[in-house]
Design a protein around this motif. Sequence first.
Motif, PDB file in Angstrom:
ATOM      1  N   ASN A  77       0.827  -1.210   0.000  1.00  0.00           N
ATOM      2  CA  ASN A  77       0.000   0.000   0.000  1.00  0.00           C
ATOM      3  C   ASN A  77       0.863   1.263   0.000  1.00  0.00           C
ATOM      4  O   ASN A  77       0.524   2.259  -0.656  1.00  0.00           O
ATOM      5  N   LEU A  78       1.959   1.220   0.726  1.00  0.00           N
ATOM      6  CA  LEU A  78       2.859   2.369   0.756  1.00  0.00           C
ATOM      7  C   LEU A  78       3.515   2.567  -0.604  1.00  0.00           C
ATOM      8  O   LEU A  78       3.685   3.698  -1.069  1.00  0.00           O
ATOM      9  N   ALA A  79       3.881   1.468  -1.255  1.00  0.00           N
ATOM     10  CA  ALA A  79       4.444   1.570  -2.603  1.00  0.00           C
ATOM     11  C   ALA A  79       3.439   2.218  -3.550  1.00  0.00           C
ATOM     12  O   ALA A  79       3.784   3.084  -4.366  1.00  0.00           O
ATOM     13  N   ALA A  80       2.173   1.806  -3.446  1.00  0.00           N
ATOM     14  CA  ALA A  80       1.132   2.396  -4.288  1.00  0.00           C
ATOM     15  C   ALA A  80       0.978   3.885  -4.006  1.00  0.00           C
ATOM     16  O   ALA A  80       0.796   4.695  -4.935  1.00  0.00           O
ATOM     17  N   ALA A  81       1.046   4.274  -2.736  1.00  0.00           N
ATOM     18  CA  ALA A  81       0.911   5.690  -2.373  1.00  0.00           C
ATOM     19  C   ALA A  81       2.058   6.512  -2.949  1.00  0.00           C
ATOM     20  O   ALA A  81       1.857   7.640  -3.422  1.00  0.00           O
ATOM     21  N   VAL A  82       3.273   5.961  -2.917  1.00  0.00           N
ATOM     22  CA  VAL A  82       4.431   6.669  -3.475  1.00  0.00           C
ATOM     23  C   VAL A  82       4.272   6.863  -4.977  1.00  0.00           C
ATOM     24  O   VAL A  82       4.522   7.948  -5.516  1.00  0.00           O
ATOM     25  N   LEU A  83       3.856   5.818  -5.680  1.00  0.00           N
ATOM     26  CA  LEU A  83       3.704   5.903  -7.130  1.00  0.00           C
ATOM     27  C   LEU A  83       2.541   6.818  -7.508  1.00  0.00           C
ATOM     28  O   LEU A  83       2.593   7.492  -8.541  1.00  0.00           O
ATOM     29  N   PHE A  84       1.513   6.848  -6.702  1.00  0.00           N
ATOM     30  CA  PHE A  84       0.420   7.812  -6.899  1.00  0.00           C
ATOM     31  C   PHE A  84       0.917   9.237  -6.683  1.00  0.00           C
ATOM     32  O   PHE A  84       0.636  10.149  -7.475  1.00  0.00           O
ATOM     33  N   LEU A  85       1.673   9.449  -5.646  1.00  0.00           N
ATOM     34  CA  LEU A  85       2.190  10.775  -5.303  1.00  0.00           C
ATOM     35  C   LEU A  85       3.004  11.385  -6.435  1.00  0.00           C
ATOM     36  O   LEU A  85       2.904  12.580  -6.722  1.00  0.00           O
ATOM     37  N   LEU A  86       3.814  10.560  -7.101  1.00  0.00           N
ATOM     38  CA  LEU A  86       4.765  11.062  -8.090  1.00  0.00           C
ATOM     39  C   LEU A  86       4.341  10.811  -9.528  1.00  0.00           C
ATOM     40  O   LEU A  86       5.109  11.106 -10.443  1.00  0.00           O
ATOM     41  N   HIS A  87       3.163  10.275  -9.747  1.00  0.00           N
ATOM     42  CA  HIS A  87       2.765   9.874 -11.091  1.00  0.00           C
ATOM     43  C   HIS A  87       2.986  11.013 -12.092  1.00  0.00           C
ATOM     44  O   HIS A  87       2.571  12.152 -11.862  1.00  0.00           O
ATOM     45  N   PRO A  88       3.632  10.726 -13.240  1.00  0.00           N
ATOM     46  CA  PRO A  88       4.060  11.810 -14.141  1.00  0.00           C
ATOM     47  C   PRO A  88       3.026  12.290 -15.142  1.00  0.00           C
ATOM     48  O   PRO A  88       3.349  13.133 -15.980  1.00  0.00           O
ATOM     49  N   VAL A  89       1.777  11.800 -15.106  1.00  0.00           N
ATOM     50  CA  VAL A  89       0.813  12.265 -16.102  1.00  0.00           C
ATOM     51  C   VAL A  89       0.307  13.663 -15.784  1.00  0.00           C
ATOM     52  O   VAL A  89      -0.022  14.429 -16.699  1.00  0.00           O
ATOM     53  N   PHE A  90       0.248  14.039 -14.514  1.00  0.00           N
ATOM     54  CA  PHE A  90      -0.205  15.373 -14.123  1.00  0.00           C
ATOM     55  C   PHE A  90       1.014  16.244 -13.865  1.00  0.00           C
ATOM     56  O   PHE A  90       1.780  15.996 -12.929  1.00  0.00           O
ATOM     57  N   ALA A 139      15.892   9.877  -4.238  1.00  0.00           N
ATOM     58  CA  ALA A 139      14.591   9.228  -4.079  1.00  0.00           C
ATOM     59  C   ALA A 139      14.701   7.722  -4.276  1.00  0.00           C
ATOM     60  O   ALA A 139      14.065   6.944  -3.550  1.00  0.00           O
ATOM     61  N   VAL A 140      15.498   7.289  -5.258  1.00  0.00           N
ATOM     62  CA  VAL A 140      15.708   5.849  -5.467  1.00  0.00           C
ATOM     63  C   VAL A 140      16.235   5.212  -4.194  1.00  0.00           C
ATOM     64  O   VAL A 140      15.721   4.180  -3.718  1.00  0.00           O
ATOM     65  N   ALA A 141      17.272   5.843  -3.618  1.00  0.00           N
ATOM     66  CA  ALA A 141      17.875   5.289  -2.407  1.00  0.00           C
ATOM     67  C   ALA A 141      16.899   5.318  -1.236  1.00  0.00           C
ATOM     68  O   ALA A 141      16.752   4.325  -0.500  1.00  0.00           O
ATOM     69  N   GLY A 142      16.201   6.448  -1.050  1.00  0.00           N
ATOM     70  CA  GLY A 142      15.302   6.582   0.091  1.00  0.00           C
ATOM     71  C   GLY A 142      14.110   5.649   0.019  1.00  0.00           C
ATOM     72  O   GLY A 142      13.759   4.992   1.010  1.00  0.00           O
ATOM     73  N   VAL A 143      13.474   5.564  -1.143  1.00  0.00           N
ATOM     74  CA  VAL A 143      12.302   4.697  -1.294  1.00  0.00           C
ATOM     75  C   VAL A 143      12.706   3.239  -1.165  1.00  0.00           C
ATOM     76  O   VAL A 143      12.028   2.445  -0.490  1.00  0.00           O
ATOM     77  N   THR A 144      13.808   2.876  -1.808  1.00  0.00           N
ATOM     78  CA  THR A 144      14.274   1.484  -1.721  1.00  0.00           C
ATOM     79  C   THR A 144      14.573   1.101  -0.278  1.00  0.00           C
ATOM     80  O   THR A 144      14.154   0.032   0.204  1.00  0.00           O
ATOM     81  N   LEU A 145      15.287   1.951   0.436  1.00  0.00           N
ATOM     82  CA  LEU A 145      15.658   1.651   1.816  1.00  0.00           C
ATOM     83  C   LEU A 145      14.422   1.538   2.700  1.00  0.00           C
ATOM     84  O   LEU A 145      14.295   0.577   3.479  1.00  0.00           O
ATOM     85  N   PHE A 146      13.500   2.497   2.570  1.00  0.00           N
ATOM     86  CA  PHE A 146      12.338   2.480   3.459  1.00  0.00           C
ATOM     87  C   PHE A 146      11.465   1.258   3.200  1.00  0.00           C
ATOM     88  O   PHE A 146      11.036   0.578   4.140  1.00  0.00           O
ATOM     89  N   LEU A 147      11.205   0.962   1.935  1.00  0.00           N
ATOM     90  CA  LEU A 147      10.346  -0.187   1.637  1.00  0.00           C
ATOM     91  C   LEU A 147      11.032  -1.504   1.984  1.00  0.00           C
ATOM     92  O   LEU A 147      10.381  -2.450   2.441  1.00  0.00           O
ATOM     93  N   ALA A 148      12.343  -1.572   1.790  1.00  0.00           N
ATOM     94  CA  ALA A 148      13.059  -2.817   2.089  1.00  0.00           C
ATOM     95  C   ALA A 148      13.125  -3.076   3.589  1.00  0.00           C
ATOM     96  O   ALA A 148      13.058  -4.230   4.033  1.00  0.00           O
ATOM     97  N   ARG A 149      13.236  -2.029   4.394  1.00  0.00           N
ATOM     98  CA  ARG A 149      13.379  -2.198   5.843  1.00  0.00           C
ATOM     99  C   ARG A 149      12.049  -2.126   6.576  1.00  0.00           C
ATOM    100  O   ARG A 149      12.011  -2.347   7.796  1.00  0.00           O
ATOM    101  N   ARG A 198      11.631  -5.833  -5.177  1.00  0.00           N
ATOM    102  CA  ARG A 198      10.417  -5.025  -5.249  1.00  0.00           C
ATOM    103  C   ARG A 198      10.677  -3.593  -4.794  1.00  0.00           C
ATOM    104  O   ARG A 198      10.235  -2.627  -5.429  1.00  0.00           O
ATOM    105  N   ALA A 199      11.387  -3.459  -3.692  1.00  0.00           N
ATOM    106  CA  ALA A 199      11.697  -2.125  -3.178  1.00  0.00           C
ATOM    107  C   ALA A 199      12.517  -1.334  -4.186  1.00  0.00           C
ATOM    108  O   ALA A 199      12.290  -0.137  -4.400  1.00  0.00           O
ATOM    109  N   LEU A 200      13.480  -2.013  -4.829  1.00  0.00           N
ATOM    110  CA  LEU A 200      14.330  -1.335  -5.805  1.00  0.00           C
ATOM    111  C   LEU A 200      13.535  -0.920  -7.037  1.00  0.00           C
ATOM    112  O   LEU A 200      13.725   0.180  -7.569  1.00  0.00           O
ATOM    113  N   LEU A 201      12.641  -1.781  -7.503  1.00  0.00           N
ATOM    114  CA  LEU A 201      11.814  -1.435  -8.662  1.00  0.00           C
ATOM    115  C   LEU A 201      10.953  -0.212  -8.372  1.00  0.00           C
ATOM    116  O   LEU A 201      10.871   0.717  -9.185  1.00  0.00           O
ATOM    117  N   VAL A 202      10.295  -0.215  -7.219  1.00  0.00           N
ATOM    118  CA  VAL A 202       9.490   0.951  -6.845  1.00  0.00           C
ATOM    119  C   VAL A 202      10.379   2.179  -6.703  1.00  0.00           C
ATOM    120  O   VAL A 202      10.020   3.288  -7.134  1.00  0.00           O
TER     121      VAL A 202
END
Length: 674
Positions: free
Chosen positions: A112-125, A301-311, A390-394
Amino acid sequence: MKRLEAIFTDRYAPLFLLLITILGFGLLLPWLGFYWDDWAKISVARLGRLGDYARYYAEDRPLSAWTHILFTPLLGTTPLPWHIFTLLLRWLSAWGAWWCLNQIWPPARRQNLAAAVLFLLHPVFISQPAAVTFHQQWLQFALFFLSFGLMLSAQRRTGRAAILLHAAALAAMLAQLSVTEYFAPLELLRPLGLYFLFRQQQSARASARRALRAWAPYLLVTALYVAWRLFFLKLPGADPYRAETLYAFLQSPLATLARVARVALVDELEILVNAWGRLLQAPLNGLTLMDWAGAAAGLLAVAGVTLFLARYHAAGAQEVADGTAEARWLRQALIFGVAAVLLGPVPAWITGRQVVFDFHSDRYALPATFGAGLLLAVLVYWLSQKRLQRALLVGVLAGCALAFQFGVANDYRWEWTRQQRFFWELAWRAPGLQAPTALIMESEPFPNQGLFSTSAALNLMYPQHAGLAGRLSYWVYALRPRFPQPPDSSALSFNTTFRSLHFEGQTPQSLLLYQNPQHGNCLWVLSARDAAHPYLSELVKAFLPASDLSRIEPVAAAGYPPADILGAEPVRGWCSLFEQADLARQLGDWPAVVTLADEALAQGHAPEHAGSNSPYEWLPMIEGLARVGRIDEASTLTGRAYATDPAYRGMLCDLWETVPGGAAPEELRCAELR
């Protein structure tokens, strides 16, 4: 170590989302300004009263005014507070999405957190920097998730607590629906979310029945809203958001369905695929410092998101632990995401619009970004099995989107710089303007911003005339594409209305402005004396007689232009010197022109130097030097200007003919032109 691990918990997830929001959208906030509809909406408060917002929105969304009436006194009419506010609303929307998803699928908190991050940054808007305009949409998103989450929370309560939660959820729902219709179709996600919530403990049939019962009051409100919006809302004119597709369907259902299907396919591809494909089009050479800054923010952001989701699991948060439970989440989240991404653009489709038809139409895609983020999270968790993968992909997706959004913000930063330069140069050349005055240009000064936007800004740059009975004092017009052929410009009338903003004027109560980076460095105010200009089009030359320089007043009113909007006056550079010299030339103040010419030369400006290499911009200074008797200096400067661009030979010769006792430099060979 335990204290460090405690960071990767639910408690710090909202802070994590806030940091990502700031990194993607907040670093350039101090250098952003107003754009597009922002100017018109701010002008309502600056030029009138808060109650005027009701009249501004009367033609399409009469209930929308409340957001401006509520927040404008708190945020004021300067850019930065609005940018901070809208950024916080975007963060609250992402937090709200994560909160709602956690209630539907409690064991899948990382997903769910991964989905929220991808929603937050989605590049269409990509219109986030238009903060005054889009504070409403992000407020709606935040209110939608607040209402949705309160509704879900009420299912775990009984008695008075449940009633209060439902009441609060309905209040948030009504507040959201009162702003725009963009998010109304997302209300149909409620029964699906309720069903998945109940399905954790009950059979499919029992869950469906319970979901329908719980949804009933929200369905009633939704139905009443749709009926009001489609059939009972009375507007003063034609509804600009009329349900064209619905009425077309009643007349020719098969053809309408086929057309909507084609539009929907294109739009969904844009939202789900093409928007992410644009991230791969970044240039690999010629990168600027800001490009590198965006890349650095993306890598962070890559490092921060990967670290947070992985841990995240290491801190004890619940997580899908077995294959059956994960398969259930993948299946249910897929259904929920598909529903959300299809419902999001419905307001555009039902009014005959689509997501990709112009620069600002991405706002119609905004409601679908929640579903798009969830679907992308589902894809990531379906393609990979290991937590770190998964964390790295997100993280990579988030980093690329964040770098892209940073680049978008930088483009808006430059757009704000161009606007500031335009209005300050206009203020130097025309400190005051008589009213009413139409300002005419060959084309729009700021593409994709709209002439109504520039016109609203213009009316903030100068004080309003008290005797115009509700009409604005100024408006900006573009000759192209309005006039395919040169018209008779001697007596053209203008009558323009944008919502509650209205202007009436005519030529020759007008000024002709010109801005072309290929042939000049600054904004020019043209007049009949520029008929021999080598680079003006025939269309522009046809309007030279309509440019009345007497509309310009040489002294600015106190407090204008407003520095709280435009920022402090820039240091005196070439364009400042040229504009003031051109004004002094118009007034016949030759000593002032010469002082400015001496200052320009002392600063190192020259006709052959980049930034001051337009002979046209040296004409006032050449004439000033000649008229005070400094003929040799004027002659030398004329030769240097002529060498820079011989096309100005005719204008230079014409200038010297006006100088008493002066003679044009021999290299011009002016006699050959006679």
